[in-house]
Design an enzyme around this catalytic site. Structure first.
Site, short mmCIF file in Angstrom:
data_model
loop_
_atom_site.label_atom_id
_atom_site.label_comp_id
_atom_site.label_asym_id
_atom_site.label_seq_id
_atom_site.Cartn_x
_atom_site.Cartn_y
_atom_site.Cartn_z
CB SER A 33 -0.94 0.00 1.21
OG SER A 33 -0.23 -0.17 2.41
CD GLU A 35 1.33 8.55 4.82
OE1 GLU A 35 0.84 7.78 5.68
OE2 GLU A 35 2.18 9.43 5.07
CG ASP A 127 1.87 15.66 14.84
OD1 ASP A 127 2.03 14.64 15.54
OD2 ASP A 127 2.28 15.77 13.67
CG PHE A 236 10.25 13.27 9.10
CD1 PHE A 236 9.38 14.18 9.69
CD2 PHE A 236 9.77 12.03 8.76
CE1 PHE A 236 8.04 13.86 9.91
CE2 PHE A 236 8.44 11.68 8.98
CZ PHE A 236 7.58 12.61 9.56
CG HIS A 285 1.49 1.98 4.46
ND1 HIS A 285 0.40 2.06 3.61
CD2 HIS A 285 1.67 3.23 4.96
CE1 HIS A 285 -0.06 3.30 3.62
NE2 HIS A 285 0.69 4.03 4.42
#
Length: 314
Positions: A33, A35, A127, A236, A285
């Site tokens: 999958s 994102e 967040d 990140f 994913h």
């Protein structure tokens, strides 16, 4: 020396035995999958479309579309999810958070997704607003992700996925509390979890085993980040609590110097995924960052080949 052996992506080593080669051939391709995030301008919209066009033929289980902090991309997420669902014919999972909205507004957004055929939701707390240290619920909103999951499950409309943290959520007191919280999400009605990204397969495998020992028996899908830009990925990772192994930092420093960043990124991502599959992982994913090439190369190296053109399913 790399800690991980960089696998050859182009042929099976002549040093492997015939039995090993047969085992490689028999190993099933993973279910995948992807994102993506919603575009904020016309150029970004074309980039997203190009990404979907390149990846949809790999027959993913679903595309997921992210949701900006505080619901800042609520309408963009809805529109992107709608267009992606309509154009690809594939399932789309829309992110939904508790931040900056009342319960009624949040459930209204969920129903808007459902009205355009998007009945998969990735339910997240979200967040804190404006870079705050701690999450503060909306006065009339959901207190946490479990409350949101339970409300979505009560509608009987949605397949619900949630986030999981193989190195513990930054706000969890310890790893046991982190796993207990995931267990509570499943008890509230979640169907599957997708993890934060990580850089070494052992990180996920230890987490999977700990979850199983805690009685969690639902799918926990590893989140995979193909590294498009090491410096950005490293920053990140540090912000979200993902460990950065020294060996990986050294490897990318050398690869950038030798103009081999993409080759290293492809090899390491492929080998990590291959290790996960050999340890019984069935689903992967990919966090694509709206770029298809590296993700597609890794998928093909894992034996995931195009099933159709996007135009065939549009």
């Amino acid at each position: 020396m790399f800690k991980m052996k960089v696998m050859n992506l182009f042929h099976i080593s002549t040093y492997e035995t015939r039995d090993q080669q047969k085992q490689d051939i028999r190993m099933p391709s993973p279910q995948i999958s992807f994102e993506v995030f919603p575009p904020r301008n016309v150029d970004a919209a074309f980039t997203l479309w190009d990404t979907a066009q390149a990846l949809a033929p790999l027959a993913p289980r679903f595309f997921s579309v992210t949701y900006g902090a505080g619901g800042t991309t609520r309408d963009l997420t809805h529109d992107a999810a709608h267009v992606l669902r309509r154009s690809s014919g594939l399932p789309v999972a829309a992110h939904l958070t508790c931040v900056g909205a009342s319960k009624a507004e949040t459930l209204e957004t969920a129903q808007k997704f459902a009205s355009v055929g998007v009945t998969d939701i990735v339910a997240l707390r979200g967040d804190p607003l404006n870079g705050a240290d701690h999450f503060t619920p909306h006065p009339d909103g959901f207190a946490d992700s479990c409350a949101l999951i339970e409300a979505l499950a009560d509608t009987g409309t949605f397949n619900i996925r949630v986030g999981a943290y193989p190195e513990s959520h930054p706000e969890a007191t310890d790893m046991a509390a982190n796993i207990d919280w995931l267990k509570a999400k499943f008890a509230a009605g979640a169907d599957e979890a997708i993890t934060q990204f990580f850089f070494e397969p052992e990180t996920f495998l230890r987490f999977r085993d700990a979850c199983a020992a805690a009685g969690i028996d639902k799918f926990i899908t590893p989140g995979i980040l193909p590294i498009l830009n090491w410096n950005a990925a490293r920053k990140f990772a540090l912000r979200c609590g993902t460990s950065v192994p020294a060996w990986l930092d050294d490897s990318f420093t050398a690869a950038i110097r030798d103009d081999r960043h993409d080759l290293l990124a492809t090899a390491l991502c492929t080998e990590m995924c291959d290790t996960l599959l050999r340890e019984g992982v069935e689903n992967l994913h990919f966090y694509t960052l709206n770029r298809a090439d590296l993700t597609r190369d890794v998928c093909r190296a894992l034996g995931v080949t195009p099933q159709s053109r996007l135009s065939d399913v549009a």
